[in-house]
Structures are given as structure tokens and as C-alpha cells.
Design a protein around this motif. Structure first.
Motif, PDB file in Angstrom:
ATOM      1  N   VAL A 120     -10.918  62.943  56.627  1.00 27.56           N
ATOM      2  CA  VAL A 120     -11.664  61.771  57.075  1.00 27.56           C
ATOM      3  C   VAL A 120     -12.025  61.885  58.550  1.00 27.56           C
ATOM      4  O   VAL A 120     -11.271  62.407  59.363  1.00 27.56           O
ATOM      5  CB  VAL A 120     -10.883  60.459  56.835  1.00 27.56           C
TER       6      VAL A 120
ATOM      7  N   LEU B  15     -15.721  60.160  54.623  1.00 33.84           N
ATOM      8  CA  LEU B  15     -14.835  61.017  53.841  1.00 33.84           C
ATOM      9  C   LEU B  15     -15.597  62.288  53.483  1.00 33.84           C
ATOM     10  O   LEU B  15     -16.740  62.226  52.994  1.00 33.84           O
ATOM     11  CB  LEU B  15     -14.397  60.301  52.567  1.00 33.84           C
TER      12      LEU B  15
ATOM     13  N   ILE C 112      -8.072  56.198  50.281  1.00 29.35           N
ATOM     14  CA  ILE C 112      -8.406  56.272  51.697  1.00 29.35           C
ATOM     15  C   ILE C 112      -8.003  54.957  52.351  1.00 29.35           C
ATOM     16  O   ILE C 112      -8.448  53.880  51.925  1.00 29.35           O
ATOM     17  CB  ILE C 112      -9.918  56.509  51.931  1.00 29.35           C
TER      18      ILE C 112
END
Length: 333
Positions: A165, A187, A221
């Protein structure tokens, strides 16, 4: 008297329900620190190699250190910056110096080759051989633009894919982007075989952690600014789309999958009414987005930044931070 007895019974029943039927268990745990070398700070995240050696951790002066056991402690394993000057950099934890010295955050071993992949906030995605030393830069940007602030990574060991990321495209320190409300996070994936970088998802609000699910069907995430954990689907009917996995009461940082398929996430909350105003907890979340365990590390990490990671490995939890001079070690039992 009868009313008092009934009230007392109801009260005791409520206490029993809170203790035994709570959606998650709050645990105060045994703790011991793994001390870093003198004047070394900021073990943000940890990793273990294919042999189980480590933990390895990236620190604020641009080095990756390896734990060699209680008699030796941590020793230097790798550096990320080609411009690093030992006399200037060793022992610093200054964000301005990190532009020269490097600042490694995400770490992950590709077990097939023994190589360690590293995300550095200033030097991009790098790799270092099993013997350590100077890391090699692999990627420093995408589509003609440099990365903003690379943070966490995770590796698909079967496919040889590094997921990582970029926390923010416009800020170079965590403090700035955490306060900004920024939504430029992204991402990516890097194919180790083809050396190709692909953008998977943009518009993220401070992505700070990434973890691959056990069945490899999705990624989680963390969005530090957005106060949530997002799920990006890799397989199935929802492939290449995302949804909210769980909203978080606080700012989530690194996330790590456990051997059982659950996930530990480090969460920091700010409440000016409390002393200390910064609370640091680790939450274990199952594959259905349910919190099943909470561990409070606030008293052990009394700092203005709290914790950054909770990493479960072989019955122990390894806890990271941006300012402490130790890796926290907590026991599951």
C-alpha cells in the motif's frame, strides 16, 4: 428486602453475561520487551524467515534488524537507502533524516528464495538477499509518478505476488497524512516473476496495513484515516471490487493474519478525557468480520503514537511502535 434481592440477582446476572457472553474478550496479558540496540527506536513491524528465525524489524534510522536470541539481541541485517551514512544515521528517528537514511516499514519473506521484501517510505519497494546487506530498489513509482509513502506489504507465497500500500500521494510523514483526511491511498501488487506493478484499488483513506486471507480469495486493507478495514476481492463473482469488512472504533494500523485464518489489527484511539489520552489495543477479528478478542497494551506503550502492529507467531504476540526502543513480546496463554 425481596425487591433488593431481585435487583441484586439481576445485577449479578448482568455481570455474568458481560464476562461470559461478551462479543469479544478483553485480556490483560503477560508482557516482556525485546530490547533494541542503544539509541535505536521505532520497530514498526516484524517478520520471520522460512526457518522461523527472527523477528526482523525495520527501525527509524533506516536499518532492518534481526533478533539473534537473548544473548546477542538485535543485530543489523539490511539497509534500504543507497545514500545512508552510518555516522549520521545510526540512532536517529527523525523524519527529516529518514529522507536520506531510509525508513523501512513493511517486511515480508518470500520463502521460495529466502529474499526479504521491504517497503520504505522514501525508497519504494526493495528486496534484500538472504545474506542481508544493501537492499535493491525494485519499484519507486507507478505510471510515471513516484510513490508517496509506502507502508505495509504481504506476500502470496504460492503465486509470488507482493501486495503493498501507498498510504498517501501527497504527504511524506504519517502524522501529516493522519491529520489530513487524505483519500489518495492506493493498493498495488508486484509480480516477482514478471517484475510488473499493477494498481488494484485507489481512493483509500490512509491505508496502513494489508493482509492476505488464508484461502487467498481477498485482501484486508486497514484505513487509518477512514477508521475501517476494507476488503478487496481477488477471486469469485466479486473479484476486483471492494467493500467494508468492519468499521473500527479508533485508527487501525498494521494487520496480520494468524495461522488459524483470523487477523490481528493494531488500533490506536485518542480520548482527551482519559489519562493517558492515547489507548493502544490489539483486536483479533475472525473471517466474518467479528471481534473475538481484545488485548489492551496502553499501559505498556505510553507514547504519543501508541502501537503499530500486533503479529501472532507460534503462540506469542509481537507488538510494534514508531517510537519505542523495544519490540513488545506478549504471550497468548
Amino acid at each position: 428486602m425481596k425487591m433488593v434481592s431481585i435487583t441484586k440477582t439481576i445485577f449479578l446476572l448482568q455481570i455474568w453475561i458481560l464476562v461470559n457472553v461478551s462479543p469479544y474478550q478483553l485480556v490483560h496479558c503477560k508482557f516482556s520487551p525485546l530490547e533494541l540496540p542503544y539509541r535505536t527506536f521505532g520497530p514498526d513491524s516484524t517478520a520471520f524467515d522460512a526457518k522461523g528465525d527472527g523477528p526482523y524489524t525495520g527501525v527509524g534510522d533506516g536499518r532492518v534488524l534481526k533478533y539473534q536470541g537473548p544473548n546477542i539481541g538485535f543485530t543489523e541485517f539490511a539497509i534500504t537507502s543507497p545514500n545512508r551514512i552510518k555516522a549520521r544515521c545510526d540512532g536517529t528517528n527523525d523524519p527529516l533524516s529518514q529522507r536520506t537514511c531510509g525508513r523501512p516499514f513493511g517486511l515480508g519473506f518470500y520463502f521460495k528464495t529466502g529474499d526479504l521484501y521491504i517497503t520504505d517510505a522514501y525508497y519504494g519497494l526493495l528486496v534484500v538477499r538472504p545474506s542481508g546487506g544493501q537492499a535493491t530498489q525494485l519499484v519507486t513509482g507507478f505510471d510515471g509518478k513516484p510513490f508517496g509513502f509506502l507502508d505495509a506489504l504481504d506476500i502470496d507465497q504460492e503465486k509470488g505476488i507482493v501486495y503493498f500500500v501507498d498510504s498517501a500521494a501527497i504527504f511524506k510523514t504519517r502524522l501529516l497524512f493522519a491529520l489530513s483526511g487524505d483519500t489518495t491511498g492506493r493498493l498495488y501488487k508486484y509480480d516477482i516473476r514478471t517484475k510488473k506493478v499493477t494498481l488494484l484499488l485507489n481512493g483509500l483513506s490512509g491505508p496502513a496495513g494489508v493482509a492476505l486471507s488464508k484461502d487467498k480469495s481477498y485482501l484486508l486493507i486497514t484505513e487509518l484515516i477512514g477508521r475501517r478495514i476494507r476488503r478487496f476481492w481477488l477471486k469469485g463473482a466479486k473479484a476486483n471490487s471492494s467493500d467494508v469488512f468492519i468499521n473500527v472504533d479508533g485508527n487501525p494500523d498494521n494487520i496480520k493474519m494468524t495461522a488459524s485464518g483470523d487477523f490481528w489489527v493494531a488500533i490506536v484511539s485518542i480520548n482527551k478525557q482519559l489519562i493517558p489520552p492515547i489507548s493502544s489495543i490489539g483486536q483479533r477479528i475472525n473471517q466474518f468480520g467479528e471481534v473475538v478478542e481484545t488485548r489492551d497494551f496502553t499501559d505498556l506503550f505510553k507514547s504519543p503514537t501508541g502501537i503499530t502492529e500486533v503479529h501472532e507467531y507460534k503462540g506469542k504476540l509481537y507488538i510494534g511502535s514508531l517510537v519505542q526502543n523495544f519490540v513488545g513480546l506478549s504471550f497468548l496463554t
